[in-house]
Design a protein around this motif. Structure first.
Motif, short mmCIF file in Angstrom:
data_model
loop_
_atom_site.label_atom_id
_atom_site.label_comp_id
_atom_site.label_asym_id
_atom_site.label_seq_id
_atom_site.Cartn_x
_atom_site.Cartn_y
_atom_site.Cartn_z
N ILE A 64 0.85 -1.20 0.00
CA ILE A 64 0.00 0.00 0.00
C ILE A 64 0.88 1.25 0.00
O ILE A 64 1.77 1.40 0.85
N PHE A 65 0.63 2.10 -0.97
CA PHE A 65 1.29 3.40 -1.02
C PHE A 65 0.37 4.35 -1.77
O PHE A 65 -0.54 3.92 -2.47
N ASP A 66 0.60 5.64 -1.64
CA ASP A 66 -0.25 6.65 -2.25
C ASP A 66 0.26 7.00 -3.65
O ASP A 66 1.14 7.84 -3.81
N ARG A 67 -0.32 6.32 -4.63
CA ARG A 67 0.07 6.50 -6.03
C ARG A 67 -0.07 7.96 -6.46
O ARG A 67 0.82 8.52 -7.10
N ASP A 68 -1.20 8.58 -6.11
CA ASP A 68 -1.45 9.97 -6.52
C ASP A 68 -0.41 10.92 -5.91
O ASP A 68 0.01 11.87 -6.57
N ALA A 69 -0.02 10.66 -4.68
CA ALA A 69 0.98 11.51 -4.03
C ALA A 69 2.32 11.40 -4.76
O ALA A 69 2.99 12.41 -5.00
N VAL A 70 2.71 10.19 -5.13
CA VAL A 70 3.98 9.99 -5.84
C VAL A 70 3.95 10.74 -7.18
O VAL A 70 4.90 11.45 -7.52
N ALA A 123 17.51 10.43 2.72
CA ALA A 123 18.23 9.66 3.74
C ALA A 123 17.69 9.92 5.16
O ALA A 123 18.09 9.24 6.09
N GLU A 124 16.79 10.86 5.31
CA GLU A 124 16.22 11.17 6.63
C GLU A 124 15.38 9.99 7.12
O GLU A 124 14.68 9.35 6.33
N ALA A 125 15.40 9.73 8.39
CA ALA A 125 14.71 8.56 8.97
C ALA A 125 13.20 8.60 8.78
O ALA A 125 12.56 7.57 8.60
N GLU A 126 12.61 9.78 8.80
CA GLU A 126 11.15 9.88 8.76
C GLU A 126 10.57 9.93 7.35
O GLU A 126 9.37 10.13 7.17
N VAL A 127 11.38 9.74 6.34
CA VAL A 127 10.90 9.81 4.96
C VAL A 127 10.02 8.60 4.64
O VAL A 127 10.37 7.46 4.95
N ASP A 128 8.87 8.88 4.06
CA ASP A 128 7.93 7.82 3.68
C ASP A 128 8.35 7.13 2.39
O ASP A 128 9.18 7.66 1.62
N PHE A 129 7.72 6.00 2.12
CA PHE A 129 8.01 5.25 0.89
C PHE A 129 7.72 6.10 -0.35
O PHE A 129 8.46 6.05 -1.34
N GLU A 130 6.65 6.89 -0.30
CA GLU A 130 6.32 7.76 -1.43
C GLU A 130 7.44 8.75 -1.72
O GLU A 130 7.77 9.00 -2.88
N ASP A 131 8.05 9.28 -0.66
CA ASP A 131 9.17 10.21 -0.83
C ASP A 131 10.34 9.51 -1.51
O ASP A 131 11.01 10.10 -2.38
N LEU A 132 10.58 8.26 -1.12
CA LEU A 132 11.68 7.50 -1.74
C LEU A 132 11.42 7.29 -3.23
O LEU A 132 12.34 7.40 -4.05
#
Length: 197
Positions: A64-70, A123-132
């Motif tokens: 599960i990830f936010d396709r629209d956000a990416v 590289a920040e710890a709080e980055v979500d999968f969408e950010d990656l």
């Protein structure tokens, strides 16, 4: 002339074919008087993000990830360069916070505006999968491989699927190589547009 170039950069027929920018983004770039080269860059990164998202949905339907956000994040990640034009042709990070502020100021929610600020801080710890995924699209559009970033994506995929990291690495490497094969054409597309309108 500038409007014609901007429209072509955002949605015109090109070779190789690139998905047009979303209407919402195109309207915003037009209002901001975006440089055509910036619009071309955002379109190329957005197209790569669409390919990554499609691959994710096909290979990992349970993840599960936010396709629209990416997709929105990829289409707007460098929008702050409308304010910091010098960073369109050279290095700099002032566009990151400026881009987030610009999007927030135009009524874009923080969950979508954040990518303007996070696309370079993967590289920040709080980055979500969408950010990656947005960060990955911003690298691979020009076939730039960043092992540390790819390792973070692989680790998240392995954790989500329960499969071995090496399996996920092979799968990711294959799709990134395939997308990277068209980098020269994307770079030529971007370079065909002027920095200044």
């Amino acid at each position: 002339m500038a409007d014609t170039l901007l429209t072509r950069a955002m949605s015109g027929a090109v070779d190789p074919p690139l998905s047009p920018l979303p209407d919402r983004v195109a309207e915003l770039l037009t209002r901001l008087g975006s440089p055509p080269r910036l619009a071309a860059h955002l379109r190329a990164v957005h197209d790569v993000a669409r390919r990554l998202v499609g691959w994710m949905q096909e290979r990992y339907p349970a993840v599960i990830f936010d396709r629209d956000a990416v997709l929105f994040g990829a289409a707007t990640h460098d929008i702050g360069k409308t304010v910091h034009l010098d960073e369109l042709g050279g290095p700099g990070s002032a566009h990151e916070e400026a881009g987030q502020a610009l999007l927030l100021g135009h009524g874009i929610g923080p969950e979508f505006a954040r990518f303007a600020a996070t696309h370079a801080s993967w590289a920040e710890a709080e980055v979500d999968f969408e950010d990656l995924l947005v960060s990955l699209a911003d690298k691979i559009w020009k076939n730039k491989r960043v092992p540390e970033l790819e390792d973070l994506v692989v680790a998240r995929l392995a954790r989500a699927t329960g499969r071995a990291a090496w399996e996920e690495f092979i799968a990711l490497d294959e799709i990134l190589a395939r997308i990277g094969d068209a980098a020269d054409e994307r770079l030529a597309f971007q370079a065909s547009f002027p920095i200044h309108a």
